[in-house]
Design a protein around this motif. Structure first.
Motif, mmCIF file in Angstrom:
data_model
loop_
_atom_site.group_PDB
_atom_site.id
_atom_site.type_symbol
_atom_site.label_atom_id
_atom_site.label_comp_id
_atom_site.label_asym_id
_atom_site.label_seq_id
_atom_site.Cartn_x
_atom_site.Cartn_y
_atom_site.Cartn_z
ATOM 1 N N SER A 193 0.892 -1.182 0.015
ATOM 2 C CA SER A 193 -0.055 -0.162 -0.019
ATOM 3 C C SER A 193 1.049 1.122 -0.113
ATOM 4 C CB SER A 193 -0.813 0.117 1.260
ATOM 5 O OG SER A 193 -0.143 0.272 2.482
ATOM 6 N N SER A 194 0.199 2.262 0.167
ATOM 7 C CA SER A 194 0.987 3.331 0.254
ATOM 8 C C SER A 194 1.913 3.748 1.344
ATOM 9 C CB SER A 194 0.104 4.885 -0.231
ATOM 10 O OG SER A 194 -0.913 4.811 0.840
ATOM 11 N N SER A 195 1.392 3.264 2.414
ATOM 12 C CA SER A 195 2.118 3.277 3.738
ATOM 13 C C SER A 195 2.870 2.337 4.162
ATOM 14 C CB SER A 195 1.132 3.895 4.722
ATOM 15 O OG SER A 195 0.270 2.845 4.842
ATOM 16 N N SER A 196 2.729 1.039 3.909
ATOM 17 C CA SER A 196 3.493 0.056 4.525
ATOM 18 C C SER A 196 3.350 -1.375 3.678
ATOM 19 C CB SER A 196 2.737 -0.524 5.615
ATOM 20 O OG SER A 196 1.374 -0.993 5.577
ATOM 21 N N VAL A 197 3.780 -2.464 4.062
ATOM 22 C CA VAL A 197 3.610 -3.751 3.107
ATOM 23 C C VAL A 197 3.112 -4.889 4.271
ATOM 24 C CG1 VAL A 197 4.916 -5.720 1.993
ATOM 25 C CG2 VAL A 197 5.485 -3.209 1.388
ATOM 26 N N THR A 198 1.953 -5.174 3.782
ATOM 27 C CA THR A 198 1.469 -6.508 4.796
ATOM 28 C C THR A 198 2.042 -7.617 4.374
ATOM 29 O OG1 THR A 198 -0.801 -5.445 4.652
ATOM 30 C CG2 THR A 198 -0.870 -8.083 5.186
ATOM 31 N N CYS A 199 2.610 -8.440 5.245
ATOM 32 C CA CYS A 199 3.453 -9.506 5.025
ATOM 33 C C CYS A 199 2.776 -11.015 5.737
ATOM 34 C CB CYS A 199 4.953 -9.482 5.618
ATOM 35 S SG CYS A 199 5.907 -10.823 5.681
ATOM 36 N N GLN A 200 2.458 -11.903 5.156
ATOM 37 C CA GLN A 200 1.858 -13.082 5.486
ATOM 38 C C GLN A 200 2.828 -14.209 5.033
ATOM 39 O OE1 GLN A 200 -1.954 -13.653 3.506
ATOM 40 N NE2 GLN A 200 -2.997 -12.061 4.884
ATOM 41 N N LEU A 201 2.993 -15.084 6.144
ATOM 42 C CA LEU A 201 3.798 -16.271 6.279
ATOM 43 C C LEU A 201 3.032 -17.542 6.252
ATOM 44 C CD1 LEU A 201 6.791 -15.315 8.544
ATOM 45 C CD2 LEU A 201 6.477 -14.451 6.162
ATOM 46 N N PHE A 202 3.484 -18.497 5.296
ATOM 47 C CA PHE A 202 2.664 -19.877 5.289
ATOM 48 C C PHE A 202 3.599 -20.963 5.503
ATOM 49 C CE2 PHE A 202 0.593 -16.758 2.808
ATOM 50 C CZ PHE A 202 -0.997 -16.913 3.161
ATOM 51 N N THR A 203 3.017 -22.095 5.948
ATOM 52 C CA THR A 203 3.823 -23.390 6.061
ATOM 53 C C THR A 203 3.097 -24.109 4.870
ATOM 54 O OG1 THR A 203 3.752 -23.452 8.644
ATOM 55 C CG2 THR A 203 3.831 -25.476 7.479
ATOM 56 N N GLY A 204 4.307 -24.774 4.191
ATOM 57 C CA GLY A 204 4.036 -25.703 3.201
ATOM 58 C C GLY A 204 4.153 -24.752 1.724
ATOM 59 N N ARG A 205 4.837 -25.456 0.706
ATOM 60 C CA ARG A 205 5.332 -24.905 -0.493
ATOM 61 C C ARG A 205 4.210 -24.575 -1.424
ATOM 62 N NH1 ARG A 205 11.346 -26.777 -1.901
ATOM 63 N NH2 ARG A 205 12.227 -26.901 0.555
ATOM 64 N N SER A 206 2.859 -25.351 -1.034
ATOM 65 C CA SER A 206 1.835 -25.035 -1.791
ATOM 66 C C SER A 206 0.545 -24.976 -1.066
ATOM 67 C CB SER A 206 1.984 -26.236 -3.044
ATOM 68 O OG SER A 206 1.605 -27.428 -2.311
ATOM 69 N N GLY A 207 -0.539 -24.426 -1.842
ATOM 70 C CA GLY A 207 -1.784 -24.574 -0.776
ATOM 71 C C GLY A 207 -2.823 -23.903 -1.710
ATOM 72 N N ALA A 208 -3.950 -23.801 -1.084
ATOM 73 C CA ALA A 208 -5.264 -23.211 -2.004
ATOM 74 C C ALA A 208 -5.042 -21.879 -2.195
ATOM 75 C CB ALA A 208 -6.398 -23.252 -1.260
ATOM 76 N N THR A 209 -5.074 -21.522 -3.521
ATOM 77 C CA THR A 209 -4.786 -19.969 -4.014
ATOM 78 C C THR A 209 -6.036 -19.509 -4.517
ATOM 79 O OG1 THR A 209 -3.796 -21.029 -6.002
ATOM 80 C CG2 THR A 209 -2.348 -20.352 -4.134
ATOM 81 N N ILE A 210 -6.145 -18.231 -4.921
ATOM 82 C CA ILE A 210 -7.167 -17.711 -5.710
ATOM 83 C C ILE A 210 -6.478 -16.428 -6.627
ATOM 84 C CG2 ILE A 210 -8.881 -17.992 -3.952
ATOM 85 C CD1 ILE A 210 -8.748 -15.074 -3.221
ATOM 86 N N SER A 211 -7.202 -16.097 -7.710
ATOM 87 C CA SER A 211 -6.607 -15.342 -8.772
ATOM 88 C C SER A 211 -6.865 -13.797 -8.050
ATOM 89 C CB SER A 211 -7.473 -15.252 -9.829
ATOM 90 O OG SER A 211 -7.304 -16.229 -10.512
ATOM 91 N N ASP A 212 -5.524 -13.204 -7.936
ATOM 92 C CA ASP A 212 -5.418 -11.653 -7.364
ATOM 93 C C ASP A 212 -4.161 -11.075 -7.717
ATOM 94 O OD1 ASP A 212 -5.259 -9.655 -5.729
ATOM 95 O OD2 ASP A 212 -6.583 -10.411 -4.130
ATOM 96 N N SER A 213 -4.340 -10.196 -8.525
ATOM 97 C CA SER A 213 -3.020 -9.578 -9.032
ATOM 98 C C SER A 213 -2.322 -8.463 -8.109
ATOM 99 C CB SER A 213 -3.204 -8.943 -10.333
ATOM 100 O OG SER A 213 -4.149 -8.140 -10.337
ATOM 101 N N ASN A 214 -3.181 -8.245 -6.865
ATOM 102 C CA ASN A 214 -2.571 -7.221 -6.070
ATOM 103 C C ASN A 214 -1.670 -7.870 -5.140
ATOM 104 O OD1 ASN A 214 -4.207 -4.973 -7.065
ATOM 105 N ND2 ASN A 214 -6.068 -6.144 -5.960
ATOM 106 N N TRP A 215 -1.741 -9.068 -4.877
ATOM 107 C CA TRP A 215 -0.707 -9.796 -3.997
ATOM 108 C C TRP A 215 0.472 -10.311 -4.870
ATOM 109 C CZ3 TRP A 215 -1.030 -10.452 1.425
ATOM 110 C CH2 TRP A 215 -2.156 -9.882 1.986
#
Length: 251
Positions: free
Chosen positions: A222-244
């Motif tokens: 975003s204009s002020s920060s970066v949201t960071c998410q960590l995950f266990t496992g090299r693959s998982g459920a995903t959805i289409s989203d070009s913002n992330w």
């Protein structure tokens, strides 16, 4: 591109060449992990059903237990087979006998000295563990070593018994490189291992490779920060989203 990196161990300075390759979507990075898993272990004595390997078998329900011998100190040691930069040691106590595991020392031994190995103190832990408790113990300073040893005072005939030991380490400029691969146009949709705000995508990648349980991360800028998410496992459920921007370890 060729980068030269040096690691100082005691009075000895060793130099290694590290080859780092960049492409538009791939960057080779180093990663902290549990470097003790399945490595050879030993101890001063043990009962047959509680071998030293049980502390590094990845199963927190198995345990090590010294034999009933009268010695001033009991010890357990794991050989990491290579040199690693070590930051923390995580110990899980047994599901019995609260207070038995206490007042212990964690020492690190390097094998890169020209004459003899050098042992340095990681941390002395004063106090006792309750039953089946996991505690991460930070070394007093970041050290490079091959062996990790737990020593406990047994002058009152207490046995050394613990369930699991994890060593958070980084291979010293060897061939243990991992790759972050960008998964374009998707967002991991499951609940993250951890979410935090950081200053950059690079800072998020640092969080992932310093966390033993992290295999992937994603960021939203975003204009002020970066949201960071960590995950266990090299693959998982995903959805289409070009913002992330979603990255996973490979290689």
């Amino acid at each position: 591109m060729v980068a030269v990196c040096g690691v100082k161990m005691g009075q000895l300075q060793r130099w290694f060449q590290c080859y780092i390759t960049y492409t538009t979507t791939l960057k080779i990075v180093y990663a902290f992990s549990n470097v003790a898993l399945y490595k050879p272990a030993s101890m001063d004595s043990f009962r047959d059903i509680y071998p030293p390997s049980a502390a590094v078998d990845g199963d927190s329900t198995t345990a090590i237990h010294t034999d009933t011998v009268s010695v001033p100190f009991h010890w357990w040691e794991v050989d990491l087979l290579n040199s690693y930069t070590i930051t923390t040691v995580t110990v899980t106590s047994r599901d019995c006998c609260p207070g038995r595991f206490r007042n212990f020392t964690i020492d690190l031994t390097s094998d890169h000295q020209t004459s003899a190995p050098v042992t340095q103190l990681c941390h002395y832990y004063p106090g006792s563990f309750a039953r089946f408790v996991t505690s991460t113990i930070a070394c007093d300073e970041t050290l490079t070593a091959r062996k990790v040893k737990v020593t406990m005072d047994s002058s009152d005939d207490r046995p050394l018994d613990i369930n699991e030991v994890k060593v958070k380490g980084l291979h010293v400029c060897g061939n243990y490189w991992l790759q972050f691969t960008l998964n374009a146009g998707v967002k991991r949709s499951e609940s993250p291992l951890l979410q935090t705000d950081v200053e950059s995508r690079q800072a998020c990648s640092h969080r992932c490779r310093e966390n033993i349980a992290c295999d992937a991360f994603q960021t939203l800028t975003s204009s002020s920060s970066v949201t960071c998410q960590l995950f266990t496992g090299r693959s998982g459920a995903t959805i289409s989203d070009s913002n992330w921007k979603y990255y996973s370890f490979s290689g």
